[in-house]
Design a protein around this motif. Structure first.
Motif, PDB file in Angstrom:
ATOM      1  N   VAL A   4       0.761  -1.148   0.244  1.00 24.21           N
ATOM      2  CA  VAL A   4       0.015  -0.088  -0.063  1.00 24.21           C
ATOM      3  C   VAL A   4       0.829   1.292   0.019  1.00 24.21           C
ATOM      4  O   VAL A   4       1.926   1.252   0.727  1.00 24.21           O
ATOM      5  N   ILE A   5       0.535   2.337  -0.648  1.00 27.03           N
ATOM      6  CA  ILE A   5       1.332   3.587  -0.739  1.00 27.03           C
ATOM      7  C   ILE A   5       0.426   4.541   0.057  1.00 27.03           C
ATOM      8  O   ILE A   5      -0.724   4.751  -0.517  1.00 27.03           O
ATOM      9  N   ILE A   6       1.047   5.355   0.867  1.00 28.15           N
ATOM     10  CA  ILE A   6       0.385   6.287   1.472  1.00 28.15           C
ATOM     11  C   ILE A   6       1.197   7.627   1.283  1.00 28.15           C
ATOM     12  O   ILE A   6       2.264   7.823   1.779  1.00 28.15           O
ATOM     13  N   GLU A   7       0.408   8.398   0.595  1.00 25.62           N
ATOM     14  CA  GLU A   7       1.184   9.911  -0.144  1.00 25.62           C
ATOM     15  C   GLU A   7       0.242  10.636  -0.595  1.00 25.62           C
ATOM     16  O   GLU A   7      -0.771  10.440  -1.342  1.00 25.62           O
ATOM     17  N   ASP A   8       0.332  11.875  -0.007  1.00 30.83           N
ATOM     18  CA  ASP A   8      -0.961  12.856  -0.343  1.00 30.83           C
ATOM     19  C   ASP A   8      -0.579  13.649  -1.614  1.00 30.83           C
ATOM     20  O   ASP A   8      -1.671  14.227  -2.092  1.00 30.83           O
ATOM     21  N   GLU A   9       0.661  13.411  -2.216  1.00 33.85           N
ATOM     22  CA  GLU A   9       0.653  14.059  -3.604  1.00 33.85           C
ATOM     23  C   GLU A   9       0.619  13.031  -4.606  1.00 33.85           C
ATOM     24  O   GLU A   9       1.239  12.067  -4.821  1.00 33.85           O
ATOM     25  N   LYS A  10      -0.382  13.111  -5.350  1.00 35.56           N
ATOM     26  CA  LYS A  10      -1.010  11.865  -6.224  1.00 35.56           C
ATOM     27  C   LYS A  10       0.063  11.756  -7.341  1.00 35.56           C
ATOM     28  O   LYS A  10       0.258  10.784  -7.630  1.00 35.56           O
ATOM     29  N   PRO A  11       0.666  12.855  -7.727  1.00 31.26           N
ATOM     30  CA  PRO A  11       1.680  12.645  -8.993  1.00 31.26           C
ATOM     31  C   PRO A  11       2.989  11.630  -8.581  1.00 31.26           C
ATOM     32  O   PRO A  11       3.459  10.839  -8.985  1.00 31.26           O
ATOM     33  N   ALA A  13       2.552   9.566  -5.775  1.00 37.70           N
ATOM     34  CA  ALA A  13       2.130   8.073  -5.590  1.00 37.70           C
ATOM     35  C   ALA A  13       2.049   7.527  -6.828  1.00 37.70           C
ATOM     36  O   ALA A  13       2.335   6.110  -6.833  1.00 37.70           O
ATOM     37  N   ARG A  14       1.623   8.092  -7.917  1.00 46.97           N
ATOM     38  CA  ARG A  14       1.684   7.429  -9.415  1.00 46.97           C
ATOM     39  C   ARG A  14       2.904   7.091  -9.653  1.00 46.97           C
ATOM     40  O   ARG A  14       3.184   5.899 -10.283  1.00 46.97           O
ATOM     41  N   ARG A  15       4.039   8.107  -9.503  1.00 46.05           N
ATOM     42  CA  ARG A  15       5.265   7.739  -9.866  1.00 46.05           C
ATOM     43  C   ARG A  15       5.963   6.350  -9.133  1.00 46.05           C
ATOM     44  O   ARG A  15       6.592   5.741  -9.747  1.00 46.05           O
ATOM     45  N   ASP A 244      13.870   8.592 -15.844  1.00 49.12           N
ATOM     46  CA  ASP A 244      13.389   9.115 -14.625  1.00 49.12           C
ATOM     47  C   ASP A 244      12.644  10.322 -15.031  1.00 49.12           C
ATOM     48  O   ASP A 244      11.587  10.908 -14.191  1.00 49.12           O
ATOM     49  N   PHE A 245      13.093  11.067 -15.968  1.00 46.80           N
ATOM     50  CA  PHE A 245      12.324  12.374 -16.627  1.00 46.80           C
ATOM     51  C   PHE A 245      10.793  11.911 -17.004  1.00 46.80           C
ATOM     52  O   PHE A 245      10.005  12.656 -16.505  1.00 46.80           O
ATOM     53  N   LYS A 246      10.758  10.910 -17.412  1.00 44.95           N
ATOM     54  CA  LYS A 246       9.312  10.366 -17.887  1.00 44.95           C
ATOM     55  C   LYS A 246       8.555  10.086 -16.525  1.00 44.95           C
ATOM     56  O   LYS A 246       7.244  10.314 -16.673  1.00 44.95           O
ATOM     57  N   ASN A 247       9.179   9.390 -15.591  1.00 42.14           N
ATOM     58  CA  ASN A 247       8.351   9.196 -14.371  1.00 42.14           C
ATOM     59  C   ASN A 247       8.061  10.501 -13.803  1.00 42.14           C
ATOM     60  O   ASN A 247       7.062  10.803 -13.184  1.00 42.14           O
TER      61      ASN A 247
END
Length: 250
Positions: A4-11, A13-15, A244-247
């Motif tokens: 599970v990922i707990i991260e408030d910044e959605k970008p 979290a997706r990365r 890493d840039f694409k991420n």
């Protein structure tokens, strides 16, 4: 492995989710706040491993442990500096410093697999960690002061399209198509610029994601960037930074 990922910044979290996918791990949930996390843990089977940001939109993530007994292993993801990270070492909690590096992520996951039977959470002194973290929360630079003749001008960071190195000097290029000389090196800037918005694409350039107008495939598996106003020379994402840039751009 259930993660599970707990991260408030959605970008962010997706990365992280994409980076875990590259390691053959599919997160079962991405949570973005203390309250959402508490509700999820009350109603779902707890995972094997949690990637946990410290500062969430509605409070510190430690508040989750005050409400729910979590028995999952934990890897913290944090932007806090080395001083604060001593707390994690003292409490035998693993951590990844943002922006997360692919190799460091893989090493952390492999380390977890080696000690899979161990539980890395509750019994630790989270109050001690909070005390160390409180005075060291990272504040990113909001403006730069530049000298123009005998005058000083303040340049807000969000108006900067890119930083570039030229003739052993560092320059700012702003969205009104002006250049200003500053004293910082690109290496120093990497530590004070918010990584969600600024990324070092090469030895010569750091770019603002909001200034990117176009991205074009370039020779040798590289990328060429077009910014809104900067056009003095080509901005090329070096081959070793392309993934890493694409991420980063999501």
């Amino acid at each position: 492995m259930k993660v599970v990922i707990i991260e408030d910044e959605k970008p962010a979290a997706r990365r992280l989710s994409r980076m875990l996918n590259d390691l053959g791990i599919e997160p079962i949930a991405m949570l973005h706040s203390v309250n959402e996390s508490i509700n999820w843990f009350y109603n779902n089977q707890h995972p094997d491993l949690i990637f946990l940001d410290i500062q969430l939109s509605d409070g510190l993530s430690f508040e989750i442990f005050e409400e729910v007994e979590i028995k999952s292993a934990i890897i913290f993801t944090t932007a806090y500096d080395e001083y604060a990270l001593k707390a994690f070492k003292l409490n035998s909690i693993d951590y990844l410093l943002k922006p997360i590096d692919t190799d460091e992520l893989e090493n952390a996951v492999n380390q977890y697999k080696k000690i899979q039977s161990a539980t890395l959470n509750p019994g630790f002194d989270f109050e001690q960690i909070k005390k160390l973290i409180a005075p060291t929360e990272k504040n990113f630079k909001k403006r730069f002061t530049v000298k123009i003749g005998q005058h000083l001008k303040m340049v807000p960071t969000d108006t900067i399209e890119c930083f570039f190195s030229e003739n052993k000097a560092t320059n700012i290029h702003t969205n009104n198509d002006r250049n200003y000389l500053i004293e910082d090196t690109l290496e120093q800037l990497e530590d004070v610029l918010e990584p969600e918005y600024f990324y070092r694409v090469s030895r010569k350039y750091i770019v603002n994601i909001n200034a990117i107008k176009d991205i074009v495939s370039y020779s040798n598996s590289r990328l060429k960037l077009m910014l809104n106003s900067y056009n003095e020379s080509e901005i090329i994402v070096s081959r070793e930074r392309v993934k890493d840039f694409k991420n980063w751009i999501g």
